[in-house]
Scaffold this motif. Structure first.
Motif, PDB file in Angstrom:
ATOM      1  N   ASP A 100       0.817  -1.226   0.000  1.00 32.99           N
ATOM      2  CA  ASP A 100       0.000   0.000   0.000  1.00 32.99           C
ATOM      3  C   ASP A 100       0.845   1.269   0.000  1.00 32.99           C
ATOM      4  OD1 ASP A 100      -2.268  -1.572   0.118  1.00 32.99           O
ATOM      5  OD2 ASP A 100      -2.295  -1.591   2.304  1.00 32.99           O
ATOM      6  N   GLY A 101       2.148   1.147  -0.085  1.00 32.48           N
ATOM      7  CA  GLY A 101       3.031   2.317  -0.013  1.00 32.48           C
ATOM      8  C   GLY A 101       3.815   2.302   1.290  1.00 32.48           C
ATOM      9  N   VAL A 122       4.859   4.605   3.478  1.00 32.55           N
ATOM     10  CA  VAL A 122       4.385   5.338   4.658  1.00 32.55           C
ATOM     11  C   VAL A 122       3.244   4.562   5.325  1.00 32.55           C
ATOM     12  CG1 VAL A 122       3.254   7.451   5.451  1.00 32.55           C
ATOM     13  CG2 VAL A 122       5.156   7.584   3.828  1.00 32.55           C
ATOM     14  N   ALA A 123       2.314   4.071   4.512  1.00 33.74           N
ATOM     15  CA  ALA A 123       1.173   3.342   5.068  1.00 33.74           C
ATOM     16  C   ALA A 123       1.627   2.022   5.707  1.00 33.74           C
ATOM     17  CB  ALA A 123       0.147   3.067   3.982  1.00 33.74           C
ATOM     18  N   GLN A 141       7.233  10.906  -4.276  1.00 29.24           N
ATOM     19  CA  GLN A 141       5.846  10.759  -3.855  1.00 29.24           C
ATOM     20  C   GLN A 141       5.367   9.314  -4.071  1.00 29.24           C
ATOM     21  OE1 GLN A 141       3.943  12.906  -2.365  1.00 29.24           O
ATOM     22  NE2 GLN A 141       2.059  11.702  -2.400  1.00 29.24           N
ATOM     23  N   TRP A 142       5.693   8.762  -5.235  1.00 28.73           N
ATOM     24  CA  TRP A 142       5.296   7.376  -5.509  1.00 28.73           C
ATOM     25  C   TRP A 142       6.034   6.388  -4.602  1.00 28.73           C
ATOM     26  CZ3 TRP A 142       5.286   7.782 -11.577  1.00 28.73           C
ATOM     27  CH2 TRP A 142       4.020   8.228 -11.987  1.00 28.73           C
ATOM     28  N   LEU A 144       6.920   6.888  -1.624  1.00 24.51           N
ATOM     29  CA  LEU A 144       6.381   6.970  -0.266  1.00 24.51           C
ATOM     30  C   LEU A 144       4.955   6.468  -0.173  1.00 24.51           C
ATOM     31  CD1 LEU A 144       7.765  10.480   0.680  1.00 24.51           C
ATOM     32  CD2 LEU A 144       8.382   8.317   1.773  1.00 24.51           C
ATOM     33  N   SER A 145       4.157   6.754  -1.200  1.00 22.30           N
ATOM     34  CA  SER A 145       2.743   6.444  -1.017  1.00 22.30           C
ATOM     35  C   SER A 145       2.081   5.736  -2.191  1.00 22.30           C
ATOM     36  CB  SER A 145       1.970   7.717  -0.665  1.00 22.30           C
ATOM     37  OG  SER A 145       2.267   8.716  -1.601  1.00 22.30           O
ATOM     38  N   CYS A 191       8.769  12.122   7.868  1.00 24.32           N
ATOM     39  CA  CYS A 191       9.732  12.115   6.773  1.00 24.32           C
ATOM     40  C   CYS A 191      10.764  13.200   7.007  1.00 24.32           C
ATOM     41  CB  CYS A 191       9.020  12.367   5.444  1.00 24.32           C
ATOM     42  SG  CYS A 191       7.949  11.013   4.978  1.00 24.32           S
TER      43      CYS A 191
END
Ligand code: ADP
Ligand code: MG
Length: 319
Positions: free
Chosen positions: A213-214, A216-217, A254-255, A257-258, A302
């Protein structure tokens, strides 16, 4: 399912199971399976629905590869050795050509990862594939989400963000050249479950999860279940060459991380295990990049070169 249709299923899916402990495989009311001594059975299931989790008109070989590989990734995330799987197949019609391709893809992955099909169910309806995987894990070595501690180092097994980029490429949101197209298609349909690495981490890593799911999640799940926080060092996140070439650095980050669908492992190693871990990494050439540290904060932060930043839709912002 009509007799003729069932014969087709039989033709393509009834194979002798070769892996450990199959006392009775496909063909009876249940499979009979022997769990290895002193191990626990790790069980996980994932459903992939046509046009939601993959394009229904995709090559059936690739659909099968993806379906089994994402399930295997959950076994890796637990540090479990693959043993058996069952297959729930819902098909709009019995299509000889489709079933042939699907079973070829399925058994290719099954052979690669030494896992046997031991049963399933076949019904009619919108295309959907459910796989349940079974693996064996030493209870003292399972990679749980809840055992990370403040000060543990955080690692990932490979480049992040390719999953989200692959989805954009498949949806034709981005134009790419042939070699990049092939790279991202391969990543999407043939993610690499990190079984081999995971089997080395038992007894060393304090926690682990696969990144579906990424980062960070998923690292957030470790934080939540362990009751700790985590700092991610953005400048250390591994990004692939094709991703760096495809989009601007902010989008790539961004991708990473999430975005989802990376299927690399994220795991934590306590300070007193670091020496052993480093020796293990060089002996077995394990792919591991240090990307962060567990903290006594509440959730995931982060940091960019030490400064805290917040994520935005297109990248990150300094406070
Ligand atoms: P039942 O009526 O007892 O549910 P089925 O006719 O559904 O039996 O299945 C007969 C046998 O075929 C069982 O051993 C079952 O596990 C196997 N089977 C059915 N569909 C599949 C499938 N898609 N993949 C693997 N095995 C299957
Ligand atoms: Mg049945």
């Amino acid at each position: 399912m009509a007799v003729g249709e069932f014969e087709l299923i039989k033709e393509y899916f009834f194979r002798n199971a070769a892996s450990y402990g199959v006392a009775l495989g496909i063909g009876d009311d249940c499979a009979l399976l022997q769990v290895p001594q002193d191990k626990q059975l790790a069980v996980s299931m994932d459903t992939l629905v046509g046009d939601i989790h993959f394009p229904s008109n995709a090559d059936p070989e690739l659909i099968a590869e993806r379906a089994l590989r994402v399930n295997l990734s959950d076994l890796a995330a637990m540090g479990a050795e693959p043993l058996w799987f069952t297959l729930g197949l819902t098909l709009p019609k019995t299509d000889d050509h489709w079933l042939k391709g699907f079973s070829q893809g399925l058994f290719r992955v099954a052979n690669d990862f030494n896992i046997s099909l031991v049963g399933g169910d076949t019904t009619r309806g919108n295309l959907s594939i459910t796989i349940q995987v079974h693996g064996a894990v030493d209870p003292k070595k399972a990679l749980l989400r809840g055992n990370a501690n403040v000060g543990d180092s955080v690692f990932v097994t490979g480049p992040l963000g390719d999953g989200a980029a692959a989805l954009a490429v498949i949806k034709k949101e981005l134009e790419v050249g042939k070699s990049a197209f092939n790279y991202f298609m391969d990543h999407y349909y043939r993610p690499q479950p990190q079984i081999a690495t995971a089997l080395h981490l038992g007894g060393i890593a304090s926690s682990g999860i696969d990144i579906s799911d990424g980062l960070v999640a998923d690292l957030g799940h470790i934080c939540e279940q362990s009751g700790v926080g985590a700092d991610i060092f953005l400048e250390r996140l591994p990004l692939s060459e094709p991703l760096n070439k495809l989009v601007e650095p902010e989008q790539a980050l961004q991708w990473a991380l999430s975005g989802g669908d990376d299927y690399h492992l994220c795991f934590t190693v306590p300070t007193d295990k670091m020496k052993t871990f480093e020796a293990l990494c060089s002996r077995h050439r394990l792919p591991a990049t240090l990307i962060g540290r567990m903290t006594d904060a509440k959730d995931v932060r982060c940091l960019h070169k030490g400064d805290e930043v917040v994520l935005t839709k297109t990248g990150y912002q300094h406070f």
